[in-house]
Design a protein around this motif. Sequence first.
Motif: not given
Length: 176
Positions: A130-141
């Motif tokens: 999997g990919n642990v990430h930031g950037h999206l704040h309250a969003g999801r992929v």
Amino acid sequence: MWILNVNVFLTADTHFSHAKVCTFTTPDGSFLRPWRDVDEMDEALVENWNRVVKPNDKVYHLGDVAIQRKGLQVLDRLNGDKILIKGNHDTFKIADYYPRFRDIRAYWVMDNYSFSHIPVHPDALMRFKGNVHGHLHAGRVFCEGKIDPRYLCVCVEQTKYTPIAWEDVKLSFQRL
């Protein structure tokens, strides 16, 4: 020989000293963060961080640490051995970050999970759990209208404004 109990934590998008982040809203019109004052926000983030992260713990910060240069000074008050995965707003000279971070990277892989600031392209995930990430704040992929279980966002807005333990991150992937 002493064996230290070292925990690993992740966080992203603290945006220390970024006053405008206190005015950002979500699609439903609610505020992204519960503070209207940037100093109050910084203090709460420091308090939350130091409540869970001990001095010997390791913290991977997945980018967008501070928008204003004065926000870098907040990092001096945070516990832990910090590693920065640079984000799109981490635009100061590397020398400005090194006194506060042991290492600075574009991405990292641990236990076959990739760490990045911006979510990686789905084609890049075939090699990872999997990919642990930031950037999206309250969003999801999303994929085909559903949250894509191959991604986990650790922005402060999704972790109660507190670094999240690596063990809890791995459990979150298992639950998705």
